[in-house]
Enzyme design. Structure first.
Site, PDB file in Angstrom:
ATOM      1  CE  LYS A 143      -5.554   9.252   8.622  1.00 26.54           C
ATOM      2  NZ  LYS A 143      -4.077   9.999   8.509  1.00 26.54           N
ATOM      3  CB  SER A 196      -4.558   9.365  -1.861  1.00 22.77           C
ATOM      4  OG  SER A 196      -3.225   9.743  -1.392  1.00 22.77           O
ATOM      5  CD  GLN A 237      -4.113   5.850   6.256  1.00 21.83           C
ATOM      6  OE1 GLN A 237      -3.108   6.013   6.997  1.00 21.83           O
ATOM      7  NE2 GLN A 237      -4.539   6.846   5.510  1.00 21.83           N
ATOM      8  CE  LYS A 282       0.761   5.466   7.279  1.00 17.99           C
ATOM      9  NZ  LYS A 282      -0.218   6.742   7.107  1.00 17.99           N
ATOM     10  CG  ASP A 312       3.262   8.484   7.034  1.00 13.53           C
ATOM     11  OD1 ASP A 312       1.848   8.873   7.093  1.00 13.53           O
ATOM     12  OD2 ASP A 312       3.686   8.402   8.208  1.00 13.53           O
TER      13      ASP A 312
HETATM   14  N1  GLU Z   1       0.042   9.051   4.927  1.00 16.38           N
HETATM   15  C1  GLU Z   1      -0.973   9.913   4.877  1.00 16.38           C
HETATM   16  C2  GLU Z   1      -2.119   9.405   5.878  1.00 16.38           C
HETATM   17  O1  GLU Z   1      -1.554   9.269   6.994  1.00 16.38           O
HETATM   18  C3  GLU Z   1      -1.645   9.836   3.477  1.00 16.38           C
HETATM   19  C4  GLU Z   1      -2.019   8.238   2.975  1.00 16.38           C
HETATM   20  C5  GLU Z   1      -2.432   8.237   1.486  1.00 16.38           C
HETATM   21  O2  GLU Z   1      -2.595   9.322   1.011  1.00 16.38           O
HETATM   22  O3  GLU Z   1      -2.727   7.056   1.093  1.00 16.38           O
HETATM   23  O4  GLU Z   1      -3.219   9.480   5.857  1.00 16.38           O
END
Ligand code: GLU
Length: 443
Positions: A113, A375, A110, A125, A165
């Site tokens: 990303k 988000s 994350q 997470k 998620d």
């Molecule tokens: N769970 C999603 C991801 O893997 C979205 C996370 C979010 O929107 O904070 O990126």
């Protein structure tokens, strides 16, 4: 020994049982070698040792009572991995397979990303080893309330902003938000993926799936090609898979297969998405119901979705769902492109195989970043107390996906790996976080 190798060796010594976490770190560190090797400052500042260590790991008891008045205890997690470029941001996963290794791998991914989205969000997470399958609505609510009763101490709109998620959708976010508000007496954007009546963003539900297709279109554009008339297989049938299928179909691609945890459907005429939405999103039932409505379609139990010939494969279910054997099947059947909609759905060996055969491949941290990017758009709307139209959010999402593609493509080229989206995404995602960490000193 190189700096990367020594950090990996140390990590494996410490965290060997955390297989998924080690896998994610190995993949990232191996592909950023060109950057690390050419900048000795990173080593002097202990940057890699710091980046592989979460800033904070929370593990907590989640006690609740089921409908039969039996006391149950689950394990809750929140890993606040990196806040160099913004508040921790990332989803919550409720699934029986959840453990520290899974949450750490997801939190680590994350970071990069979120950096790639260009938005000011750090990496985190969380989740629980709770299985929502077969639970009543009341049990889900009670569980969410208990989970939030601990989590609320550690989150906030400028600290850590969780979302959904696997196993956490709008229903769960609603219950979590309600409990947060009750405990804190605060109405602010502390969660994303909220309902539209209380601060949610239009297009957030569709964003991850749509984003995967926008990204795939950009990859094809470079090759003077497009989604049109391509045969597409998508694994999964959750939010990501369904909306990737919807956007692919809107661009005249032909989605011929989808799966869930018990089996897969194959409809050579093209999957009827309205039926799938009704089965999965309304009835919360199994995909096998599809063949009772579409008599010419096939249903197969178990894995095996990757054995069908296709032009494009989109793994959108879960980690390590596509291994080397699946990859060779796809290659044998003439696949042209494989794009990850889920987080780390393809094993390292399978990625190497696809790349060695010259198949276009994109990692999830670039291709599925549309969800978390939207988000961040929800956070922006909450902060300025407004809500944008679907068109406005979708247009921003499109731009974000195209800019992630550009940065990824350019970074790969700049470091001598033209066309390698794995290297490009990891380098581009890493550089921004690394620069922020270097400027903020040893913290
Ligand atoms: N769970 C999603 C991801 O893997 C979205 C996370 C979010 O929107 O904070 O990126």
């Amino acid at each position: 020994m190189s700096y990367v190798d020594s950090v990996l060796e140390e990590l494996i010594k410490k965290d060997a049982p955390q297989k998924e976490f080690i896998q994610a770190v190995t993949e990232v560190l191996n592909s950023i070698r060109p950057v690390i090797d050419s900048n000795s400052h990173f080593k002097e500042m202990g940057l890699l040792e710091r980046i592989v260590e979460p800033e904070r790991v929370l593990m907590f008891r989640v006690p609740w009572m089921d409908d039969n008045k039996k006391v149950r205890v689950n394990r809750g997690f929140r890993v606040q991995f990196n806040s160099a470029i913004g508040p921790y941001k990332g989803g919550l996963r409720f699934h029986p397979s959840v453990n520290l290794s899974i949450i750490k791998f997801l939190g680590f991914e994350q970071i990069f990303k979120n950096s790639l989205t260009g938005m000011p969000i750090g990496g985190g997470k969380g989740g629980a080893d709770f299985d929502p399958k077969g639970k009543s609505d009341h049990e889900i609510m009670v569980f969410c309330q208990s989970f939030m009763t601990e989590l609320f101490h550690h989150i906030g709109p400028d600290t850590d902003v969780p979302a959904g998620d696997i196993g956490v959708g709008s229903r769960e976010i609603g219950y979590l938000y309600g409990q947060y508000k009750r405990l804190t007496n605060r109405f602010h954007g502390v969660l994303t993926g909220k309902g539209l009546t209380y601060g949610g963003s239009l297009a957030r539900t569709q964003a991850t799936g749509y984003g995967v297709i926008y990204f795939a279109e950009e990859m094809l554009k470079i090759k003077n090609d497009s989604i049109k008339n391509k045969k597409i297989i998508i694994s999964g049938s959750g939010n990501v898979a369904i909306y990737a299928a919807e956007k692919a179909a809107a661009l005249d691609g032909k989605v011929i297969a989808l799966s869930d945890s018990t089996g897969w459907i194959y409809d050579k005429e093209g999957i009827d998405l309205e039926t799938v939405k009704k089965i999965k999103l309304v009835n919360h039932s199994r995909l096998r119901d599809y063949i009772s409505i579409h008599k010419n379609a096939e249903y197969h139990r178990g894995k095996g979705i990757w054995s069908i010939p296709c032009d494009i494969a989109l793994p959108c279910a879960t980690q390590n769902e596509l291994d080397a054997k699946d990859a060779s099947n796809l290659i044998k059947n003439g696949v042209k492109m494989v794009v990850e909609g889920a987080n780390m759905p393809i094993t390292i060996e399978a990625i190497q195989l696809l790349q060695s055969e010259g198949i276009l491949y994109a990692p999830g941290k670039a291709a599925n970043a549309g969800g978390v990017a939207t988000s961040a758009l929800e956070m922006s709307q909450n902060s300025i107390r407004t809500s944008w139209t679907f068109y406005e959010v979708d247009t921003r999402l499109r731009h974000i996906m195209s800019s992630i593609h550009e940065h990824t493509y350019d970074a790969a080229e700049a470091y001598g790996h033209k066309g390698n989206y794995l290297v490009g995404a990891n380098i581009a995602g890493f550089l921004k976080v690394a620069e922020a960490m270097m400027e903020q000193g040893i913290v």
